[in-house]
Design an enzyme around this catalytic site. Structure first.
Site, PDB file in Angstrom:
ATOM      1  N   VAL A 239      40.406  42.333  45.942  1.00 53.14           N
ATOM      2  CA  VAL A 239      39.560  41.910  44.818  1.00 53.14           C
ATOM      3  C   VAL A 239      40.175  42.424  43.509  1.00 53.14           C
ATOM      4  O   VAL A 239      39.560  43.183  42.764  1.00 53.14           O
ATOM      5  CB  VAL A 239      38.104  42.383  44.999  1.00 53.14           C
ATOM      6  N   HIS A 240      41.397  41.976  43.251  1.00 57.67           N
ATOM      7  CA  HIS A 240      42.185  42.481  42.120  1.00 57.67           C
ATOM      8  C   HIS A 240      41.349  42.661  40.849  1.00 57.67           C
ATOM      9  O   HIS A 240      41.285  43.750  40.272  1.00 57.67           O
ATOM     10  CB  HIS A 240      43.317  41.505  41.790  1.00 57.67           C
ATOM     11  N   ASP A 241      40.748  41.559  40.392  1.00 58.63           N
ATOM     12  CA  ASP A 241      40.106  41.550  39.079  1.00 58.63           C
ATOM     13  C   ASP A 241      38.868  42.425  39.018  1.00 58.63           C
ATOM     14  O   ASP A 241      38.552  43.008  37.977  1.00 58.63           O
ATOM     15  CB  ASP A 241      39.756  40.117  38.683  1.00 58.63           C
TER      16      ASP A 241
END
Length: 312
Positions: free
Chosen positions: A240-242
């Protein structure tokens, strides 16, 4: 309460990031701007509106921004990761928002929000940096109204779209260089080296889905994305990079940062879009503008923070 603006290209992990900002009592989400990226601008804008509608946030102004990079055409989108609509084919299952896009473009909305804000604003760019580069180039007077930029982008140890580059920076390296190298605005850079280590697993996603209707809806958007990352990670889960960048904006210091100069490769070879961080202990003082690069974190604390806010 920290005023917050998100600049985004939803995208599954962007949807989780927007949801996190909506759910967090510590921040006041005062605006959302959209940019091309994971899918085209029309879809990223539609997806942002619908995620906000899921959280009942018809009050948050949304403006569409750049539909292409500053200089060179965008080589390709990330449909193979996020699905053709950006949300694993499930965008139409989200509610429509009663309030559509603002009657101004993204840069105009950013200027208006910054100038009217009573306190400096944190901006979290989690897509290509085109809108932010245009803002800072055309309206240098708003720099003082920006508390900091918390940028999700870059890869110090190998990319995800090429061997050298991470998708957001690679999508518009010229814009990224303007923001990360040239502009005198405080920046916290959250690279994929760290966000990948913060990956969530199947049980984490099951817990979110079981927490309530909104959590279940978020998880329902992940099928294509989760399949891609399960292959990449070698286990059930996804990155969930962002959302990790938004978590740092909500809770400053959640990620551990080191100040260092960076450079962005804007050439036309295999290194295009690479973020080069100068980690030398022996570099001369004042040699290059420094940004705070998030290199480590208590990974379990980050996952717990994300789950508690999204589930709550």
């Amino acid at each position: 309460m920290t005023p917050l603006i998100i600049d985004t290209d939803p995208g599954v992990d962007d949807a989780f990031a927007l949801a996190l900002a909506c759910a967090a009592p510590e921040v006041d989400l005062i605006g959302v701007t959209t940019v091309f990226g994971n899918v085209g601008l029309a879809l990223t804008t539609r997806n942002a509106l619908r995620v906000l509608a899921l959280y009942g946030r018809d009050d948050v102004p949304v403006a569409a921004g750049a539909e292409q990079p500053l200089v060179h055409p965008h080589p390709h989108r990330a449909r193979h990761v996020h699905g053709a609509d950006g949300l694993s084919g499930q965008a139409e299952t989200l509610p429509e928002r009663a309030t559509g896009v603002a009657g101004v473009d993204a840069v105009s909305l950013l200027v208006s929000l910054l100038e009217s804000a009573p306190a400096p604003v944190t901006i979290v760019p989690i897509g290509p940096l085109t809108n932010i580069a245009l803002l800072l180039a055309a309206h240098p007077g708003v720099r003082s109204k920006i508390a900091r930029l918390v940028v999700m982008g870059g890869a110090l140890g190998g990319g995800n779209v090429t061997a050298a580059a991470e998708f957001n920076i690679w999508s518009d390296p010229e814009a990224a260089r303007r923001v990360l190298v040239e502009e005198p605005v405080p920046v916290t850079l959250v690279p994929m080296d760290l966000t990948t280590r913060c990956a969530v697993d199947g049980p984490w996603l099951d817990s979110l889905a079981a927490a309530g209707p909104r959590g279940a809806t978020l998880v329902s958007l992940t099928a294509t994305y989760r399949e891609h990352y399960s292959r990449s990670l070698g286990r059930d889960g996804m990155v969930v990079h962002d959302a990790v960048a938004v978590a740092e904006a909500i809770k400053p210091g959640l990620l551990h940062t080191t100040a260092m100069p960076v450079e962005v490769d804007c050439g036309y070879g295999p290194g295009r879009g690479n973020v080069i961080a100068d980690q030398r202990a022996t570099r001369n003082p004042g040699e290059g503008r420094e940004v705070d690069v998030a290199l480590s974190a208590d990974l379990d604390q980050v996952r717990s923070f994300l789950l508690s806010h999204l589930a709550g």
